[in-house]
Design an enzyme around this catalytic site. Structure first.
Site, PDB file in Angstrom:
ATOM      1  N   SER A   1      46.206  47.414  40.400  1.00 44.72           N
ATOM      2  CA  SER A   1      46.248  48.313  41.756  1.00 44.72           C
ATOM      3  C   SER A   1      47.021  49.540  41.691  1.00 44.72           C
ATOM      4  CB  SER A   1      46.840  47.157  42.726  1.00 44.72           C
ATOM      5  OG  SER A   1      46.290  45.656  42.688  1.00 44.72           O
TER       6      SER A   1
HETATM    7  N1  SAM Z   1      48.223  42.040  39.947  1.00 46.22           N
HETATM    8  C1  SAM Z   1      47.651  42.587  39.127  1.00 46.22           C
HETATM    9  C2  SAM Z   1      48.272  43.360  38.304  1.00 46.22           C
HETATM   10  O1  SAM Z   1      49.504  43.906  38.712  1.00 46.22           O
HETATM   11  O2  SAM Z   1      47.685  44.160  37.404  1.00 46.22           O
HETATM   12  C3  SAM Z   1      46.102  43.237  39.733  1.00 46.22           C
HETATM   13  C4  SAM Z   1      45.385  42.208  39.773  1.00 46.22           C
HETATM   14  S1  SAM Z   1      43.417  42.502  39.790  1.00 46.22           S
HETATM   15  C5  SAM Z   1      43.490  43.754  41.341  1.00 46.22           C
HETATM   16  C6  SAM Z   1      43.117  40.916  40.521  1.00 46.22           C
HETATM   17  C7  SAM Z   1      43.182  39.725  39.612  1.00 46.22           C
HETATM   18  O3  SAM Z   1      42.897  38.457  40.274  1.00 46.22           O
HETATM   19  C8  SAM Z   1      42.285  39.896  38.172  1.00 46.22           C
HETATM   20  O4  SAM Z   1      42.986  39.629  36.912  1.00 46.22           O
HETATM   21  C9  SAM Z   1      41.412  38.623  38.410  1.00 46.22           C
HETATM   22  O5  SAM Z   1      40.886  37.972  37.278  1.00 46.22           O
HETATM   23  C10 SAM Z   1      42.361  37.533  39.069  1.00 46.22           C
HETATM   24  N2  SAM Z   1      41.609  36.655  40.090  1.00 46.22           N
HETATM   25  C11 SAM Z   1      40.482  36.564  40.801  1.00 46.22           C
HETATM   26  N3  SAM Z   1      40.255  35.458  41.073  1.00 46.22           N
HETATM   27  C12 SAM Z   1      41.365  34.396  40.796  1.00 46.22           C
HETATM   28  C13 SAM Z   1      41.705  33.429  41.220  1.00 46.22           C
HETATM   29  N4  SAM Z   1      40.963  32.394  41.769  1.00 46.22           N
HETATM   30  N5  SAM Z   1      42.987  32.933  40.586  1.00 46.22           N
HETATM   31  C14 SAM Z   1      43.708  33.397  39.866  1.00 46.22           C
HETATM   32  N6  SAM Z   1      43.392  34.847  39.639  1.00 46.22           N
HETATM   33  C15 SAM Z   1      42.193  35.447  40.048  1.00 46.22           C
END
Ligand code: SAM
Length: 253
Positions: A104
């Site tokens: 993000s």
């Molecule tokens: N917090 C992260 C960082 O600091 O890099 C950025 C996160 S990215 C915008 C969103 C993440 O959420 C992705 O890696 C995605 O695979 C994960 N995600 C999506 N749905 C999910 C779920 N149901 N459970 C766990 N992770 C999930």
């Protein structure tokens, strides 16, 4: 939503709305370099870039919590992005981290962390480990971070980078964060960095009294919402419009 007590909407100024407009999710998938983040031999002064990021993107937009600012100044964000993008690590936008996911925008990380109101003794849950950067920021501020990632390759990479950078108080779990982590609940805070269409009830249930759930909710564009568990139920407020990748897994059903 049952038990919902109050709904407030805070007004935000022009620069914040501009920041939000920049919080566009990128979908390119460059893959990770084998060794993770940029090496120390890179001819860049990362600390100067971090100080500039803090001053121009984060303090300028109203983030005031001194512990959050210090954590954002400490965490070496360039180590959490693919080598080929390290020189953009401190810029004012999200970056692709592979698997069509993103790290993000720094301001959004700071705003969500401030909204969580992290305290030194806290145990917090993150849903959506991604690169591990948000988890590292939290690890600077609380006692224990549990972070759930649904994509195994990202979880593996994040574990590696977090360990290499000395973050021993982060536990990365592969799984669907929709269900939270009941075996470790209740949490002193929960932060969600992928957007479900509706708030997953298990996450609300796993909040300790006084704890906040910070979560983007909605479809293409979402609202960043903060739910707080009180003795008598839940309170909620809306912080700002944001754009995150969708929560996958059970949230899609
Ligand atoms: N917090 C992260 C960082 O600091 O890099 C950025 C996160 S990215 C915008 C969103 C993440 O959420 C992705 O890696 C995605 O695979 C994960 N995600 C999506 N749905 C999910 C779920 N149901 N459970 C766990 N992770 C999930």
């Amino acid at each position: 939503m049952q038990g919902l007590r109050r709904e407030t909407r805070s007004s935000r100024s022009g620069p914040i709305r501009m920041a939000i407009a920049l919080a566009i999710v990128l979908c390119a998938a460059p893959g990770w370099a084998d060794q993770g983040g940029a090496g120390d031999d890179e001819p860049r002064n990362w600390k100067i870039m971090r100080d500039r990021m803090l001053e121009r993107q984060i303090e300028a937009r109203g983030i005031r919590n001194p512990r959050v600012l210090a954590a954002m100044r400490r965490v070496e964000r360039h180590r959490f992005v693919p080598d080929s993008l390290a020189n953009q690590a401190y810029e004012d936008h999200p970056l692709p981290i592979g698997e069509q996911q993103t790290i993000s925008q720094p301001f959004i990380v700071a705003a969500m962390t401030e909204a969580l109101d992290p305290q030194p003794g806290d145990r917090v849950l993150e849903v959506g480990t991604g690169s591990g950067y948000q988890a590292a920021v939290l690890a600077e501020l609380v006692e224990q971070v549990f972070s759930i990632e649904i994509i195994e390759t990202l979880a593996r990479q994040a574990k590696k980078v977090l360990a290499a950078n000395g973050y021993e108080n982060v536990q990365v779990i592969v799984g669907d964060g929709y269900a939270g982590l009941p075996e470790e609940a209740p949490f002193d805070g929960i932060i969600v960095t992928a957007a479900p269409g509706k708030v997953p009830p298990p996450l609300l249930e796993q909040l300790a009294i006084g704890a906040h759930l910070v979560i983007p909710v909605g479809e293409a564009w979402q609202e960043l919402r903060v739910f707080t568990r009180t003795e008598s139920g839940l309170e909620s407020k809306t912080l700002m419009p944001v754009r995150f990748v969708p929560m996958t897994g059970k949230a899609e059903e």
